[in-house]
Enzyme design. Structure first.
Site, PDB file in Angstrom:
ATOM      1  NE  ARG A   1       0.481  18.657 -22.402  1.00 33.45           N
ATOM      2  CZ  ARG A   1      -0.568  18.370 -22.187  1.00 33.45           C
ATOM      3  NH1 ARG A   1      -1.243  17.550 -22.643  1.00 33.45           N
ATOM      4  NH2 ARG A   1      -1.720  19.487 -21.612  1.00 33.45           N
TER       5      ARG A   1
ATOM      6  CB  CYS B   1      -8.321  16.958 -24.344  1.00 34.55           C
ATOM      7  SG  CYS B   1      -8.529  15.155 -24.851  1.00 34.55           S
TER       8      CYS B   1
ATOM      9  CB  ALA C   1      -2.909  18.571 -30.654  1.00 35.28           C
TER      10      ALA C   1
ATOM     11  CG  ASN D   1      -0.500  12.621 -29.701  1.00 36.43           C
ATOM     12  OD1 ASN D   1      -0.944  12.647 -30.627  1.00 36.43           O
ATOM     13  ND2 ASN D   1      -0.968  13.403 -28.670  1.00 36.43           N
TER      14      ASN D   1
ATOM     15  CG  HIS E   1      -4.017  11.294 -21.787  1.00 35.58           C
ATOM     16  ND1 HIS E   1      -4.142  12.530 -22.721  1.00 35.58           N
ATOM     17  CD2 HIS E   1      -3.093  11.434 -20.930  1.00 35.58           C
ATOM     18  CE1 HIS E   1      -2.992  13.062 -22.230  1.00 35.58           C
ATOM     19  NE2 HIS E   1      -2.464  12.512 -21.292  1.00 35.58           N
TER      20      HIS E   1
HETATM   21  N1  ARG Z   1      -0.788  16.925 -27.284  1.00 39.34           N
HETATM   22  C1  ARG Z   1      -1.569  16.624 -26.295  1.00 39.34           C
HETATM   23  C2  ARG Z   1      -0.453  15.306 -25.540  1.00 39.34           C
HETATM   24  O1  ARG Z   1      -0.235  14.622 -26.319  1.00 39.34           O
HETATM   25  C3  ARG Z   1      -2.771  16.211 -26.297  1.00 39.34           C
HETATM   26  C4  ARG Z   1      -3.379  16.134 -24.708  1.00 39.34           C
HETATM   27  C5  ARG Z   1      -4.874  15.727 -24.891  1.00 39.34           C
HETATM   28  N2  ARG Z   1      -5.406  15.561 -23.600  1.00 39.34           N
HETATM   29  C6  ARG Z   1      -6.221  14.615 -23.193  1.00 39.34           C
HETATM   30  N3  ARG Z   1      -6.748  14.833 -21.869  1.00 39.34           N
HETATM   31  N4  ARG Z   1      -6.286  13.486 -23.753  1.00 39.34           N
HETATM   32  O2  ARG Z   1      -0.353  15.506 -24.619  1.00 39.34           O
END
Ligand code: ARG
Length: 272
Positions: free
Chosen positions: A90, A260, A254, A22, A166
């Site tokens: 992930r 999150c 991140a 991201n 998200h």
């Molecule tokens: N680095 C993670 C990703 O890009 C961060 C996730 C953040 N989670 C959230 N529920 N917004 O997936």
């Protein structure tokens, strides 16, 4: 509140910026281990003070984003719909989440293989309606499938800004009739649907949206969020909520913040 909210978290022992999926992530801008630990610990204290009971999943080497437990899945009653991550980095998280949920007594369900779905990061109840963010990380069809499984209405909202990839980065239900949101993160249709369905909306300013103002944890009247969102704190207070700021900059590296880092185990169900 009639019951104590239960929240799943993961200690940041193996947290770091090891890949870039991201716009917030930059491997040149790593995370400070001690700072991340102390910010995470401080968040746990704020959540406990607000009345939450915390449960923990063990951190796993090589899975730096496992700390973001919101993405483990969507919990509905005794069932969890496990995530099917968009990015391969992930995807291995799902097996560890499955083991944790099985041991905790949840029934684990999976979405059809063709769709991506990133759990409570993209699927949030406001009242009885499931609001689902799609296109960047989750698919709209996944939201419709979930609605049919759960027996609820789902509204799929298209996200248009990669920084708000998200739903929980730009939308936060406060109770059955109120939510925080950042409208520019949504397409035109979603910008009309949300006000048509949620009577009380608190709009976040651009300079606070980038502080992850919308990524807040709601526990009854308490709203725990990152520092640097003074306008939202004033608006929340005016609306009868109690904002609690806690520094989370290490996790913004991140692309994550308070919400999150948590997963409601008693349902992402603001109406309670
Ligand atoms: N680095 C993670 C990703 O890009 C961060 C996730 C953040 N989670 C959230 N529920 N917004 O997936």
């Amino acid at each position: 509140m009639s019951h104590q909210p239960k929240i799943l978290m993961c200690p940041p022992d193996h947290y770091g910026i090891e890949y870039e999926i991201n716009p917030w992530m930059n491997r040149q801008r790593g995370s400070d281990r001690n700072a991340a630990h102390s910010q995470w610990r401080h968040l746990t204290e704020q959540l406990e003070q607000a009345g939450a009971v915390l449960r923990f999943i063990d951190p796993v080497p090589g899975l730096p984003d496992l700390v973001f437990t919101a993405n483990a899945g969507l919990v509905h009653q005794s069932c969890v719909y496990l995530s099917r991550f968009r990015h391969s980095a992930r995807q291995p998280e799902t097996e560890f989440n499955r083991i944790w949920f099985q041991q905790a007594g949840f029934e684990c369900k999976e979405l059809p293989i063709e769709w991506s779905f990133e759990g409570a990061g993209d699927a949030l109840f406001c009242g009885a309606t499931l609001f689902g963010g799609y296109i960047i990380r989750s698919d709209a069809a996944a939201m419709q499938w979930l609605a049919a499984e759960i027996g609820c209405e789902a509204l799929a909202l298209q996200l248009v800004d990669d920084r708000y990839y998200h739903l929980d980065t730009c939308f936060c239900p406060l109770d059955a009739e109120s939510a925080i949101w950042y409208p520019p993160a949504f397409d035109d249709y979603a910008q009309r649907v949300v006000p048509a369905r949620i009577p009380r909306l608190i709009e976040v300013r651009a300079d606070e949206a980038v502080r992850f103002a919308c990524n807040a944890v709601v526990i009854g009247e308490t709203v725990v969020l990152n520092t640097g969102c003074p306008q939202l704190c004033r608006d929340l207070t005016r609306a009868g909520f109690r904002p609690v700021e806690t520094p989370l900059d290490e996790f913004i590296k991140a692309g994550g913040s308070a919400k999150c880092l948590t997963l409601r185990l008693d349902g992402e169900d603001a109406k309670r």
